[in-house]
Motif scaffolding. Structure first.
Motif, PDB file in Angstrom:
ATOM      1  N   GLU A  18       0.903  -1.576  -0.094  1.00  0.00           N
ATOM      2  CA  GLU A  18       0.063   0.184  -0.483  1.00  0.00           C
ATOM      3  C   GLU A  18       0.966   1.653   0.105  1.00  0.00           C
TER       4      GLU A  18
ATOM      5  N   ASN B   7       1.986   1.388  -3.457  1.00  0.00           N
ATOM      6  CA  ASN B   7       1.608   2.301  -4.286  1.00  0.00           C
ATOM      7  C   ASN B   7       1.101   3.556  -4.233  1.00  0.00           C
ATOM      8  N   ARG B   8       0.922   4.125  -2.793  1.00  0.00           N
ATOM      9  CA  ARG B   8       1.316   5.292  -2.828  1.00  0.00           C
ATOM     10  C   ARG B   8       2.099   5.933  -2.969  1.00  0.00           C
TER      11      ARG B   8
ATOM     12  N   HIS C 129       2.051   6.244  -7.219  1.00  0.00           N
ATOM     13  CA  HIS C 129       1.216   7.081  -8.395  1.00  0.00           C
ATOM     14  C   HIS C 129       1.377   8.537  -7.605  1.00  0.00           C
ATOM     15  N   GLN C 130       2.009   8.203  -6.780  1.00  0.00           N
ATOM     16  CA  GLN C 130       1.404  10.254  -4.909  1.00  0.00           C
ATOM     17  C   GLN C 130       0.773  10.916  -4.975  1.00  0.00           C
ATOM     18  N   THR C 131      -0.187   9.942  -3.951  1.00  0.00           N
ATOM     19  CA  THR C 131      -1.344  10.110  -3.531  1.00  0.00           C
ATOM     20  C   THR C 131      -1.257  10.940  -2.357  1.00  0.00           C
ATOM     21  N   ARG C 132      -0.066  10.813  -2.035  1.00  0.00           N
ATOM     22  CA  ARG C 132      -0.287  12.338  -0.571  1.00  0.00           C
ATOM     23  C   ARG C 132       0.940  13.275  -0.781  1.00  0.00           C
TER      24      ARG C 132
ATOM     25  N   ASN D  65      -2.994  -0.014 -13.033  1.00  0.00           N
ATOM     26  CA  ASN D  65      -3.113   1.030 -12.366  1.00  0.00           C
ATOM     27  C   ASN D  65      -1.875   1.569 -12.585  1.00  0.00           C
TER      28      ASN D  65
ATOM     29  N   SER E  98      -0.554   4.769 -15.567  1.00  0.00           N
ATOM     30  CA  SER E  98       0.102   5.797 -15.168  1.00  0.00           C
ATOM     31  C   SER E  98       0.388   5.699 -16.137  1.00  0.00           C
TER      32      SER E  98
END
Length: 893
Positions: free
Chosen positions: A522, A525-526, A529-532, A559, A563
């Motif tokens: 997890e 993945n963050r 995908h630069q979610t934070r 995913n 991307s």
């Protein structure tokens, strides 16, 4: 009723009498002398060779056996006298007189008068239910004659019913299984289960180690409840796991055959065994049936100083990439292991500066308490002037084949104390991490020194505030691979900046996929995908590699594929190349990727036609029956055409194990300002930096910095010579295997295999503003020497086989980038020069007098040089790069 009672009592008394007369082991008749012919043979040769040409010898004799006493209350309790006589020693195979070391020598001359007399003194064994309960002999007899007698006595130990048990004989306490069929008994001994004190150590990694196999079987033929004949055979096989053609075998055979039964002396009248022994000879004492350690001393061997002088010239720094250097290194280690602390210190303190690093390599690699004490007494970590020697000592500790808890404890104490050079302090904790992993792999994680070192690294990392300190402890975790270190690495990978985030991510990449939990995936993945937050390309691509190499789900793969096209240009190209490489090389996640590619949203021309020069490629160096090896070259550029990271890896693997043989990573950042280019997203505020990091045989070395900061960069550019910077240079002990074996016939055998590596890895980065070109060059120069010696030592004769193999080679990885246009031109090359390969085998037999027989054989070949293929796109680009260079060379302007 009275009649039935009488009949019942008769049956019971008859049954009781039959039980009393029955024995569960071999039973000797009273007043009889059993005369046997006995022989013990040993053979040493290559694994698949016929025994007819093996080195070896045979001891033959007569054996007289008679019953001294039988327990009046238990027929299964017998006291038996065994006496060896008429001893002969000869070649195990027929040989011409000129090649026969025993020719013209009497047995007394070969063995020695006193030893022969001791060998022919009788022994007494107490057999209870067929097993040797007590072994009686003379206390001050030589160990090797006692062991021959123990081997003979062990043959008289057997049981007459099928089943398994733990038995004590000359080999120690072993699991033994009996199979009984009419008058034949087969005894199988599990040699791996034997408990006996013998020296043994192995290499840390299975691929660099030696495979072993031992079997023992004894077949008894019985007649009249006693032994008619015995045939026993032990086989020991040793092979190098990475080259199974290189190996040896030891075969030990015993034969005992009944020749006649004659009238003998009567039984000794006594109620207890002690009374019989006292009557027979009061000098008899009970001694263990298990063999005692015996080692013949070398009377003409050179001292440590004399040996060092004989090999010294081969250890000169200019000769370190030659096989002779590795050969001398191994022989020096063998002699250091026999030396005292004072002898070692004498050499260290008297040697010149240019030879000292090689001496420190060997002394540290010897891994004896004496060698460790000597080198630590010599080195002063408070003195910065001995920086090179301190570093060589620490690296040799990191490569240790069988490190001790004491070594880790001493390094931890040094780390806590005063250290003059910060680089040595960093190397200390990095090496501590490597030792933690090796000790944990050998079930030593709960050792006090290991627990303390783990706490120190984790606690100080938690409290570290300076980036340099954080990196130092992260590098230690990268070597230690502690499961409890994963949460800390996740924190720094996701929230760290620049090199710290990248280092934490690459540390996680080294863990076995079984440790990569749902939380790890997890987090990766963050990051990808630069979610934070926004991350650098180097961290994001590492996160993607971790996901794709740890059994990714369908959605994770989908995913990542979706991307592609939304990423920075060069990262787009790199991710495409990574996916194609996984498919091309049929890596575990390739099946899931193929499923996802059936979806046209993930697999379409727009996504798979992105331009760029970054790439990832994996190929085979060798594919063999024993091991295979792969190389991989990954290169990632910034959008302006400047190198961000090049990563060269070599892995060696077999069906059960893998070895990360070499990794050389060159990383650069913040160089866009030099050519007035725009940095990529997330990399706008990075300082100018370039450096190199290396992993060698699963051991992460301390990284090397080319330059740090813009000022340092400009200074290095203006003063650049194009010379490569050394990353690691020295001598490494790769294979380190020793096993002492107690043969059932009495002699002691040993198998020793050592592999030495002389290595010189250097790397450089050239940068030309004038030609708008950059070049990275990683040079690997290596020489390998492997020596094996398998020997049987019977004190009065030695027989064995020496085998060696040697090779030297050079592997260069060159990356050339021309950024005068876009898309810029990139050419990657990976070349290996011609490599000589030589093997030698020598079989020998020798007497203490110096008489010796040898048989030699050798082979030599040259492995042709090779330019390893990369993808076709790279080949096309190289033609353009070198075509452009040749055009400009012929022009005035």
């Amino acid at each position: 009723m009275i009649l039935l009672t009488v009949l019942f009592l008769c049956i019971i008394s008859t049954y009781s009498a039959s039980v009393k007369g029955h024995t569960t082991g071999p039973s000797l008749n009273n007043d009889k002398l059993y005369k046997f012919a006995y022989s013990a043979e040993v053979y040493v040769d290559q694994v698949k060779a016929s025994l007819q040409n093996s080195a070896g010898y045979r001891i033959s004799s007569g054996v007289d056996v008679n019953l001294l006493w039988r327990n009046p209350d238990n027929d299964d309790d017998q006291l038996v006298k065994i006496m060896i006589k008429d001893v002969q020693v000869e070649n195990v195979n027929e040989r011409p007189a000129a090649k026969n070391i025993f020719k013209g020598k009497s047995t007394e001359k070969i063995i020695g008068k006193d030893y022969l007399e001791a060998l022919q003194r009788p022994i007494v064994v107490e057999l209870v239910r067929g097993k040797v309960k007590t072994f009686y002999s003379y206390q001050n007899e030589p160990g090797f004659t006692q062991n021959i007698k123990r081997g003979l006595a062990s043959l008289f130990q057997l049981q007459l019913h099928s089943g398994s048990s733990r038995e004590v004989d000359i080999s120690g306490k072993c699991n033994t299984t009996y199979h009984v069929r009419q008058d034949q008994v087969t005894k199988i001994k599990d040699l791996n289960s034997c408990e006996i004190e013998r020296k043994r150590f192995t290499s840390h990694n299975r691929i660099l180690d030696v495979g072993t196999k031992g079997t023992s079987a004894t077949v008894y033929v019985l007649e009249d409840s006693f032994i008619k004949s015995v045939k026993a055979e032990e086989n020991f096989v040793f092979v190098l796991n990475y080259r199974r053609k290189t190996g040896a075998k030891i075969v030990s055979k015993q034969r005992l055959e009944l020749k006649s039964v004659q009238a003998g002396m009567g039984l000794i009248a006594a109620k207890q065994v002690a009374g019989v022994i006292k009557t027979l000879d009061p000098n008899y004492v009970a001694i263990p049936l298990e063999a005692e350690p015996v080692k013949s001393e070398c009377k003409k061997c050179p001292s440590l100083s004399e040996h060092w002088q004989s090999i010294r010239e081969h250890m000169h720094p200019d000769k370190l990439s030659q096989p002779e250097a590795a050969k001398s290194f191994l022989s020096f280690i063998q002699n250091i292991r026999k030396a005292t602390k004072e002898e070692i210190l004498k050499i260290i303190r008297s040697e010149k500066q240019e030879f000292l690093p090689q001496v420190v390599d060997a002394v540290t690699s010897a891994q004896t308490p004496e060698s460790l004490e000597a080198v630590l007494e010599f080195l002063d970590f408070k003195d910065a002037s001995t920086f090179i020697l301190q570093e060589r000592f620490l690296y040799a500790c990191g490569f240790a084949s069988h490190p001790s808890e004491m070594l880790l404890k001493l390094l931890t104490e040094k780390f806590k104390g005063d250290v003059a050079k910060e680089e040595i302090r960093e190397t200390l904790v990095i090496v501590m991490g490597a030792l933690i992993r090796k000790l944990c792999d050998r079930d030593g994680c709960k050792l006090p020194a290991v627990a303390e070192a783990k706490r120190l690294i984790l606690n100080r990392l938690e409290k570290a505030s300076k980036d340099d300190n954080v990196q130092m402890y992260l590098l230690a975790l990268k070597n230690a691979l502690l499961p409890e270190g994963i949460p800390v690495l996740l924190k720094y990978a996701e929230s760290g900046e620049g090199p710290i985030s990248s280092l934490a991510a690459t540390a996680l990449q080294r863990y076995d996929p079984s440790f990569l939990t749902k939380e790890v995936k997890e987090t990766m993945n963050r990051i990808y995908h630069q979610t934070r937050k926004v991350h650098e390309k180097t961290v994001r691509t590492t996160a993607a590699a971790i996901i794709l190499n740890s059994n990714p789900s369908y959605m994770e793969v989908k995913n990542i594929l979706l991307s592609i096209g939304e990423l920075p240009m060069e990262m787009n190209k790199y991710m495409l190349s990574m996916i194609q490489d996984i498919l091309h090389f049929e890596m575990p996640s390739s099946k899931t990727i193929r499923k996802v590619l059936k979806d046209m949203r993930a697999h379409n021309y727009d996504r798979f036609s992105k331009m760029g020069s970054s790439s990832a490629y994996t190929g085979y160096i060798t594919r063999g029956p024993d091991v295979s090896s792969t190389y991989s070259l990954d290169i990632l550029y910034s959008g302006s055409g400047i190198l961000r990271r090049s990563n060269m890896n070599i892995h060696v693997f077999d069906r059960n194990a893998e070895l990360h043989a070499i990794q050389v990573v060159i990383e650069a950042q913040g160089l866009e300002s030099i050519i007035a280019a725009t940095p990529d997203e997330g990399e706008e505020n990075l300082d100018s930096f370039a450096g190199m990091s290396a992993i060698l045989f699963d051991f992460q070395l301390r990284p090397v910095t080319f330059f740090q900061g813009y000022g340092d960069l400009m200074s290095k550019m203006l003063s650049a010579t194009g010379d490569a910077m050394n990353v690691v240079k020295g001598l490494v002990l790769l294979t380190d295997f020793l096993q002492e074996i107690q043969l059932q016939s009495g002699p002691t055998a040993s198998a020793q295999f050592m592999g030495g590596l002389a290595i010189d890895i250097s790397g450089g980065m050239e940068f030309s503003l004038w030609y708008r070109e950059s070049k990275t060059n990683v040079k690997n120069r290596v020489a390998v020497f492997v020596a094996g010696n398998t020997e049987v030592d019977s004190f009065f004769v030695k027989t064995g086989m020496e085998t060696t193999l040697e090779t030297e080679t050079a592997l260069d990885f060159i990356s050339t980038v021309q950024f005068s246009q876009y898309p810029f031109l990139v050419c990657m090359q990976m070349d290996r020069v011609d490599s000589p390969f030589r093997t030698h085998m020598t079989k020998y037999e020798s007497l203490p007098s110096g008489r010796r027989y040898t048989a030699r054989r050798g082979k030599a070949a040259t492995l042709a040089g090779n330019e390893y293929p990369l993808h076709q796109e790279n080949s096309n680009m190289c033609k353009k790069v070198f075509g452009a260079k040749s055009d400009s060379a012929g022009s005035w302007f």
